[in-house]
Design a protein around this motif. Structure first.
Motif, PDB file in Angstrom:
ATOM      1  N   GLN A 215     -63.615   9.502  44.705  1.00 31.61           N
ATOM      2  CA  GLN A 215     -62.544   9.206  45.654  1.00 31.61           C
ATOM      3  C   GLN A 215     -61.890   7.881  45.313  1.00 31.61           C
ATOM      4  O   GLN A 215     -62.555   6.925  44.914  1.00 31.61           O
ATOM      5  CB  GLN A 215     -63.074   9.157  47.096  1.00 31.61           C
ATOM      6  CG  GLN A 215     -61.989   8.953  48.140  1.00 31.61           C
ATOM      7  CD  GLN A 215     -62.544   8.818  49.537  1.00 31.61           C
ATOM      8  OE1 GLN A 215     -63.629   9.329  49.844  1.00 31.61           O
ATOM      9  NE2 GLN A 215     -61.824   8.129  50.402  1.00 31.61           N
TER      10      GLN A 215
ATOM     11  N   VAL B  11     -67.554   8.767  51.714  1.00 33.65           N
ATOM     12  CA  VAL B  11     -66.186   8.534  52.160  1.00 33.65           C
ATOM     13  C   VAL B  11     -65.890   7.051  52.016  1.00 33.65           C
ATOM     14  O   VAL B  11     -66.724   6.208  52.362  1.00 33.65           O
ATOM     15  CB  VAL B  11     -65.989   8.967  53.631  1.00 33.65           C
ATOM     16  CG1 VAL B  11     -64.544   8.757  54.058  1.00 33.65           C
ATOM     17  CG2 VAL B  11     -66.386  10.425  53.820  1.00 33.65           C
TER      18      VAL B  11
ATOM     19  N   SER C 174     -58.367  24.246  54.274  1.00 32.46           N
ATOM     20  CA  SER C 174     -59.757  24.628  54.024  1.00 32.46           C
ATOM     21  C   SER C 174     -59.843  25.483  52.780  1.00 32.46           C
ATOM     22  O   SER C 174     -58.899  26.204  52.424  1.00 32.46           O
ATOM     23  CB  SER C 174     -60.337  25.390  55.225  1.00 32.46           C
ATOM     24  OG  SER C 174     -59.743  26.672  55.344  1.00 32.46           O
TER      25      SER C 174
ATOM     26  N   CYS D 213     -63.062  22.269  45.953  1.00 38.19           N
ATOM     27  CA  CYS D 213     -62.451  21.081  46.565  1.00 38.19           C
ATOM     28  C   CYS D 213     -60.944  21.230  46.596  1.00 38.19           C
ATOM     29  O   CYS D 213     -60.361  22.000  45.822  1.00 38.19           O
ATOM     30  CB  CYS D 213     -62.850  19.808  45.801  1.00 38.19           C
ATOM     31  SG  CYS D 213     -62.446  19.849  44.056  1.00 38.19           S
TER      32      CYS D 213
ATOM     33  N   LYS E 245     -59.608  19.327  54.650  1.00 35.11           N
ATOM     34  CA  LYS E 245     -58.691  18.201  54.534  1.00 35.11           C
ATOM     35  C   LYS E 245     -57.657  18.253  55.643  1.00 35.11           C
ATOM     36  O   LYS E 245     -56.858  19.191  55.720  1.00 35.11           O
ATOM     37  CB  LYS E 245     -57.985  18.241  53.157  1.00 35.11           C
ATOM     38  CG  LYS E 245     -56.863  17.242  52.975  1.00 35.11           C
ATOM     39  CD  LYS E 245     -57.363  15.817  52.974  1.00 35.11           C
ATOM     40  CE  LYS E 245     -56.233  14.832  52.720  1.00 35.11           C
ATOM     41  NZ  LYS E 245     -56.688  13.430  52.784  1.00 35.11           N
ATOM     42  N   TYR E 246     -57.691  17.253  56.541  1.00 36.58           N
ATOM     43  CA  TYR E 246     -56.657  17.114  57.561  1.00 36.58           C
ATOM     44  C   TYR E 246     -55.419  16.488  56.911  1.00 36.58           C
ATOM     45  O   TYR E 246     -55.506  15.445  56.275  1.00 36.58           O
ATOM     46  CB  TYR E 246     -57.120  16.198  58.690  1.00 36.58           C
ATOM     47  CG  TYR E 246     -57.845  16.886  59.824  1.00 36.58           C
ATOM     48  CD1 TYR E 246     -57.142  17.456  60.869  1.00 36.58           C
ATOM     49  CD2 TYR E 246     -59.233  16.932  59.848  1.00 36.58           C
ATOM     50  CE1 TYR E 246     -57.803  18.062  61.924  1.00 36.58           C
ATOM     51  CE2 TYR E 246     -59.906  17.540  60.898  1.00 36.58           C
ATOM     52  CZ  TYR E 246     -59.183  18.107  61.939  1.00 36.58           C
ATOM     53  OH  TYR E 246     -59.839  18.709  62.986  1.00 36.58           O
TER      54      TYR E 246
ATOM     55  N   PHE F 181     -62.842  16.708  65.075  1.00 37.67           N
ATOM     56  CA  PHE F 181     -63.296  16.851  63.700  1.00 37.67           C
ATOM     57  C   PHE F 181     -63.594  18.323  63.441  1.00 37.67           C
ATOM     58  O   PHE F 181     -63.880  19.097  64.369  1.00 37.67           O
ATOM     59  CB  PHE F 181     -64.509  15.966  63.402  1.00 37.67           C
ATOM     60  CG  PHE F 181     -65.791  16.407  64.044  1.00 37.67           C
ATOM     61  CD1 PHE F 181     -66.687  17.241  63.369  1.00 37.67           C
ATOM     62  CD2 PHE F 181     -66.132  15.983  65.320  1.00 37.67           C
ATOM     63  CE1 PHE F 181     -67.874  17.636  63.948  1.00 37.67           C
ATOM     64  CE2 PHE F 181     -67.325  16.367  65.912  1.00 37.67           C
ATOM     65  CZ  PHE F 181     -68.195  17.198  65.233  1.00 37.67           C
TER      66      PHE F 181
ATOM     67  N   CYS G 160     -72.679  16.430  54.055  1.00 36.60           N
ATOM     68  CA  CYS G 160     -71.317  15.938  54.220  1.00 36.60           C
ATOM     69  C   CYS G 160     -71.284  14.844  55.280  1.00 36.60           C
ATOM     70  O   CYS G 160     -72.163  14.776  56.148  1.00 36.60           O
ATOM     71  CB  CYS G 160     -70.363  17.077  54.607  1.00 36.60           C
ATOM     72  SG  CYS G 160     -70.994  18.117  55.938  1.00 36.60           S
TER      73      CYS G 160
ATOM     74  N   SER H 275     -64.713  17.048  58.366  1.00 40.58           N
ATOM     75  CA  SER H 275     -63.530  16.207  58.187  1.00 40.58           C
ATOM     76  C   SER H 275     -63.036  15.786  59.559  1.00 40.58           C
ATOM     77  O   SER H 275     -62.938  16.613  60.467  1.00 40.58           O
ATOM     78  CB  SER H 275     -62.426  16.965  57.441  1.00 40.58           C
ATOM     79  OG  SER H 275     -61.282  16.144  57.268  1.00 40.58           O
TER      80      SER H 275
ATOM     81  N   ASP I 224     -64.839  22.681  51.503  1.00 43.24           N
ATOM     82  CA  ASP I 224     -64.093  21.433  51.628  1.00 43.24           C
ATOM     83  C   ASP I 224     -63.013  21.592  52.687  1.00 43.24           C
ATOM     84  O   ASP I 224     -62.450  22.682  52.873  1.00 43.24           O
ATOM     85  CB  ASP I 224     -63.462  21.038  50.291  1.00 43.24           C
ATOM     86  CG  ASP I 224     -63.050  19.572  50.257  1.00 43.24           C
ATOM     87  OD1 ASP I 224     -63.466  18.813  51.159  1.00 43.24           O
ATOM     88  OD2 ASP I 224     -62.302  19.177  49.336  1.00 43.24           O
TER      89      ASP I 224
ATOM     90  N   ASP J 182     -68.273  11.962  57.366  1.00 40.33           N
ATOM     91  CA  ASP J 182     -66.944  11.385  57.548  1.00 40.33           C
ATOM     92  C   ASP J 182     -67.016  10.438  58.739  1.00 40.33           C
ATOM     93  O   ASP J 182     -67.947  10.510  59.548  1.00 40.33           O
ATOM     94  CB  ASP J 182     -65.896  12.472  57.779  1.00 40.33           C
ATOM     95  CG  ASP J 182     -64.475  11.974  57.506  1.00 40.33           C
ATOM     96  OD1 ASP J 182     -64.329  10.785  57.159  1.00 40.33           O
ATOM     97  OD2 ASP J 182     -63.523  12.766  57.647  1.00 40.33           O
TER      98      ASP J 182
ATOM     99  N   SER K 217     -69.376  21.136  55.031  1.00 41.43           N
ATOM    100  CA  SER K 217     -68.280  20.161  54.983  1.00 41.43           C
ATOM    101  C   SER K 217     -67.883  19.738  56.388  1.00 41.43           C
ATOM    102  O   SER K 217     -67.996  20.517  57.345  1.00 41.43           O
ATOM    103  CB  SER K 217     -67.063  20.761  54.266  1.00 41.43           C
ATOM    104  OG  SER K 217     -66.657  21.968  54.894  1.00 41.43           O
TER     105      SER K 217
END
Length: 429
Positions: A140, A187, A329, A360, A320-321, A279, A226, A271, A318, A228, A269
């Motif tokens: 990352q 993260v 997703s 990912c 991701k917002y 979340f 995972c 997020s 995985d 976050d 996962s």
């Protein structure tokens, strides 16, 4: 007596075209009157007229015109000339990067050139980090310092400085670890690095100094898969089918766990939304008909469940917002999905043509999306506006999953099992 001819007056401001530029008809009539009494040379035209003429040229003609003289080259390199072309290309943006680094971005002309390389698959592969044994690495960018890249290797997390040519230089002063077990995911944001490990623990460090802030052992009975965080709250998911909401503040270090949420399956996962209100968690999809669940962070209860049409075992690998209401997703069922949490529906979906699991996903916050797949070091470039992928890339010269990826407008970094590979799209044909 003959009347003395007077040359017309043109705008002679800065190089950029003014907001109220003359129309093509006005320019034509003006030039017609001017050329009635004298011969016209291209370099005698004012800058705003040249900018208007550039709008009628294609990329090849602009490239040739750049070679005429320094003045034309300087004018053609301005962003206003290339803005119309960028609207018709998939230009890779660098969203989410610090404002102080935006001045270091290439010109729009260079971004359009590299966008053409992305679309046509023109790149140069370089192996920049090689592991001694097979790993499951995570990678990352540092959200505070975009010149830093964090990569997990076994029980440690290494920090690398990204050089101007895209290569890595290790910063050994900020090496984090060793942990109690192999790093699973971590993260990096808000000057913190938070990581989970296979031993079921959670660790946190200050990203600038490398000082360890907390070590929560035995948070889970199995692997912490995972993690976050947002503000002073942290969420972790595990193979033991639980989600833990923990506090990062020092006064809660003795008993950091605030809430334990029971999932029906192994959690792969998590997020957190950008505003910290909710979340998302993605599970293995074996024991539950809903592998994707949205949770209310403040209340610690389920908000809604998504993904009933997923096949059994098609877990979410995985998440991701993009915004508090838009979620991406991907997972074992070879699909990349875009969810609108306001309607609780999948608005768009893209299928991996080779029926391979998607490990990912990363996005530039605009139209470009990149996914890493389970075989042959393969990565795909997607355009949200198109149903099919734009291009695919292979890296590593062996069959390895792409466990994680990171990118900017000129480079793509892929975390493979035995190496970190870079694809350089700034090369010239």
């Amino acid at each position: 007596m003959h009347k003395k001819s007077v040359a017309p007056t043109f705008y002679s401001g800065p190089a950029r075209r003014p907001a109220s530029s003359p129309s093509s008809d006005d320019v034509f009539l003006t030039l017609q009157k001017w050329t009635a009494d004298r011969s016209l040379h291209l370099m005698e035209l004012p800058d705003d007229v040249l900018y208007l003429l550039f709008r009628y040229l294609d990329l090849t003609s602009l490239g040739r015109l750049c070679q005429v003289c320094r003045k034309l080259r300087r004018l053609i390199q301005t962003d206003s000339v290339w803005l119309p072309f960028s609207k018709h290309q998939l230009v890779i943006r660098q969203q989410g990067r610090p404002l102080q680094c935006r001045t270091c971005l290439p010109s729009l002309k260079e971004q359009c050139r590299m966008a053409s390389n992305w679309t046509k698959g023109i790149n140069r592969e370089i192996t920049i980090v090689r592991h001694h044994s097979r790993q499951l690495p995570w990678m990352q960018y540092d959200e505070i310092d975009s010149k830093m890249m964090w990569v997990s290797t076994g029980e440690s997390i290494n920090c690398y400085q990204v050089l101007s040519n895209g290569l890595f230089q290790e910063d050994k002063r900020r090496k984090l670890g060793p942990l109690h077990g192999d790093v699973t995911r971590f993260v990096v944001k808000d000057s913190l690095v938070v990581s989970g490990c296979r031993e079921g623990s959670l660790f946190g460090w200050h990203s600038d100094t490398g000082k360890r802030l907390f070590c929560y052992v035995n948070v889970h009975t199995e692997d912490t898969q995972c993690v976050d965080f947002h503000g002073d709250l942290m969420v972790s998911g595990s193979r033991d089918a639980t989600l833990k909401i923990l506090s990062i503040e020092e006064q809660y270090n003795r008993n950091p766990i605030r809430t334990t949420l029971r999932a029906e399956d192994r959690v792969w996962s998590v997020s957190m939304a950008p505003d910290g209100s909710t979340f998302a968690s993605g599970s293995a999809g074996c024991n539950s008909s809903y592998p994707l669940i949205i949770w209310d962070l403040c209340k610690g209860v389920m908000d809604c469940s998504l993904g009933q049409d997923h096949r059994r075992g098609a877990g979410i690998l995985d998440l991701k917002y993009e915004t508090p209401d838009i979620l991406l997703s991907c997972g074992y069922d070879s699909y990349l999905r875009l969810w609108d949490l306001r309607t609780e529906k999948c608005e768009m979906m893209w299928e991996e043509p080779f029926d391979s699991a998607v490990y990912c996903v990363k996005t530039d916050g605009d139209c470009a999306m990149l996914t890493g797949t389970a075989r042959h070091g393969m990565t795909r470039l997607w355009d949200k506006r198109a149903p099919k992928s734009v291009q695919l890339y292979y890296a590593g010269h062996r069959s390895s999953p792409v466990y994680s990826l990171a990118f900017d407008c000129s480079h793509l970094y892929l975390a493979l099992d035995i190496s970190i590979s870079m694809l350089d799209f700034s090369v010239y044909k």
